[in-house]
Design a protein around this motif. Sequence first.
Motif, PDB file in Angstrom:
ATOM      1  N   MET A 232       0.837  -1.114  -0.121  1.00 14.39           N
ATOM      2  CA  MET A 232       0.072   0.007   0.099  1.00 14.39           C
ATOM      3  C   MET A 232       0.734   1.222  -0.235  1.00 14.39           C
ATOM      4  O   MET A 232       2.054   1.155   0.727  1.00 14.39           O
ATOM      5  N   ASP A 233       0.377   2.326  -0.762  1.00 11.87           N
ATOM      6  CA  ASP A 233       1.103   3.621  -0.579  1.00 11.87           C
ATOM      7  C   ASP A 233       0.925   4.440   0.623  1.00 11.87           C
ATOM      8  O   ASP A 233      -0.045   3.872   1.376  1.00 11.87           O
ATOM      9  N   MET A 234       1.478   5.477   0.834  1.00 13.63           N
ATOM     10  CA  MET A 234       1.261   6.273   1.910  1.00 13.63           C
ATOM     11  C   MET A 234      -0.110   6.974   2.180  1.00 13.63           C
ATOM     12  O   MET A 234      -0.499   7.342   3.222  1.00 13.63           O
ATOM     13  N   VAL A 235      -0.724   7.111   0.861  1.00  8.59           N
ATOM     14  CA  VAL A 235      -2.131   7.679   1.031  1.00  8.59           C
ATOM     15  C   VAL A 235      -3.106   6.507   1.757  1.00  8.59           C
ATOM     16  O   VAL A 235      -3.825   6.885   2.738  1.00  8.59           O
ATOM     17  N   LYS A 236      -3.034   5.507   1.551  1.00  8.91           N
ATOM     18  CA  LYS A 236      -3.723   4.304   2.083  1.00  8.91           C
ATOM     19  C   LYS A 236      -3.380   4.111   3.266  1.00  8.91           C
ATOM     20  O   LYS A 236      -4.244   3.905   4.276  1.00  8.91           O
ATOM     21  N   LEU A 237      -2.246   4.016   3.671  1.00  6.14           N
ATOM     22  CA  LEU A 237      -1.537   3.760   5.113  1.00  6.14           C
ATOM     23  C   LEU A 237      -2.102   4.997   5.859  1.00  6.14           C
ATOM     24  O   LEU A 237      -2.398   4.779   6.783  1.00  6.14           O
ATOM     25  N   GLN A 238      -2.009   6.141   5.485  1.00  6.96           N
ATOM     26  CA  GLN A 238      -2.621   7.201   6.300  1.00  6.96           C
ATOM     27  C   GLN A 238      -4.160   6.965   6.643  1.00  6.96           C
ATOM     28  O   GLN A 238      -4.425   7.551   7.756  1.00  6.96           O
ATOM     29  N   GLY A 239      -4.834   6.273   5.713  1.00 11.16           N
ATOM     30  CA  GLY A 239      -6.322   6.042   6.041  1.00 11.16           C
ATOM     31  C   GLY A 239      -6.313   5.096   7.020  1.00 11.16           C
ATOM     32  O   GLY A 239      -7.238   5.005   7.919  1.00 11.16           O
ATOM     33  N   VAL A 240      -5.243   4.064   6.878  1.00 10.07           N
ATOM     34  CA  VAL A 240      -5.295   2.967   7.986  1.00 10.07           C
ATOM     35  C   VAL A 240      -5.089   3.333   9.312  1.00 10.07           C
ATOM     36  O   VAL A 240      -5.893   3.198  10.418  1.00 10.07           O
TER      37      VAL A 240
END
Length: 564
Positions: A232-240
């Motif tokens: 996952m990229d940092m955008v999705k990781l930020q959502g997690v």
Amino acid sequence: MERDDAVSVKPIHQSLSLCEGEQDYVDRRKRIVLESLDSLGINCTADSVPHIALLASGGGQRAAVGLVGSLYQMEKEGLLDTLLYLGGVSGSTWSMSSVYSDPQWSANMDRAASTLSGPGVELEQALAWLGERAKEEFFSLTDIWGVLTSAGIMKQMDLRRLSDEASRNATNPYPIYSAIEKDCFSNGPIEGQWFEVSPHEAGFTELGLFVETSLLGSKFQSGELLEQKPEMDMVKLQGVLGCALAHEDTIRDFIPPWLNVPGQVDSASEEFLRVYNTLDKLVALIRSTITDPTALSDLNKLQQTLEDKVNCNKAASLESKSSEERKSIFLRWSMELLAAVDTWSQSLEDGVFKTRVAVLTKQVLPLIMKWEWGTTNNFLYQYEDVTVPPCLGTKERFHLIDAGLLINVAYPAFLGDKRDIDLIIAPEYSAGNIFETLTLARDYAAKLKKPFPEIDDKVLEEREWPKDCYVFEGKGKEPTIVYMPLFNRQNCQDAEEVKAKMEEFSTFQRPFSEEKIQSVLETAKANVKNNKEILLREINKAVHRRQSKRCDGPERDGHVCVCL
């Protein structure tokens, strides 16, 4: 795709010690810390460099902006390079993921601060990212939340992967991001709850079970890698990491007066409130990605429509209804909320905004009723080890959500022998009771028999109007904690003003105005500046603590230790 190259002997790393990659980074980082200490006039040798971590609390955009302010001032005061680690949860991970996009960020905090007030990201770019994610197996509300917090609050779309940082030099403190596993948080043992992610590995802190970060999300069974999936990229990781809405308890932040009576809030009403809360927050985030006055006016109308539907007194409809009837009624009301969004989107004038909104609502509305967050392939599925609790070992997937729901500071990842921390600097941006993160961490440490400094109960009596800095001194293996509440006696004249400030900068609200961003930035900066001498004193003590630890035994690495 199948993985062609061989993984290390076993893809799952089981250890309570640092992995090789983190250890190497820490060793290199200590050279920078040593130089920083020397520049501050603190006497230290290469083998007594203290282990200092800055652990930022969660707190939505308040925490994201506050952390940037704290780090900015740490740099200006020459203190930033004394940090070995930077750890975050929830909102503070948003700014962590943002600042680390710059490999030299710790020497360039002006850029990080200016980004918060930048032009942001266009809705079209956010939708393009979502369109790609929608093709994936585990597309969920986490993706929606991640892209809108990235674009609307942090004003950037960072498409790199966290594992990309594994090969960086040690210019910046080593980052540790934290989440919790939803099912274990609700029903499992404490050992299966805390989850940490670093550039090198990701896994369960207390179980000591990890995989390479690049493999988080890949398919495993019985400890074997079956299929490697893209990281996952940092955008999705930020959502997690920052999706507090993922847990049902957060809907209690909004309960209309007509429903807020004993016995009325049950599982059926919670689902209705969950739908409203999610729609309201997402619409607010969409607002922050657009500037067109007509589009903003249209969004205002939608938010007002949703508020009117929820705030309209419907108590009479629920009188003397059975649980099944209540469930049916609330489901109908939930569908009416979703229908209102759909009707609104259809009523927009033809144009680019209508097209973009149609794409977003088509993706979002089904996910809200499905209510799925943070779904990830479980690398512990059928892993044969007695330490793996059933809430993990029996499921092909787990759900990673906001760690702030358990403890709103990343203390668990920094307690005990693994990282052997001497000093924790803890800027506190949380809502709720001041000191709560400390008492929760203390209780967590006690359950797991990990060292934690004593907290005087008399200090807790100051929670409504705290000082700007407290020092909880560690003894032996306990870390010392420098605790720094954002709103305090230095910037608020009484407890009422502290309360008013927390309401003004509340966690769940529309993205901050420029004025609010600057206010939080300056407040966080001032807290560091005002307490520089305390920080220097405790950093100096941390050096002596590290020296004492080296001298605890008669021999170390074959050499006799002589303490003067």
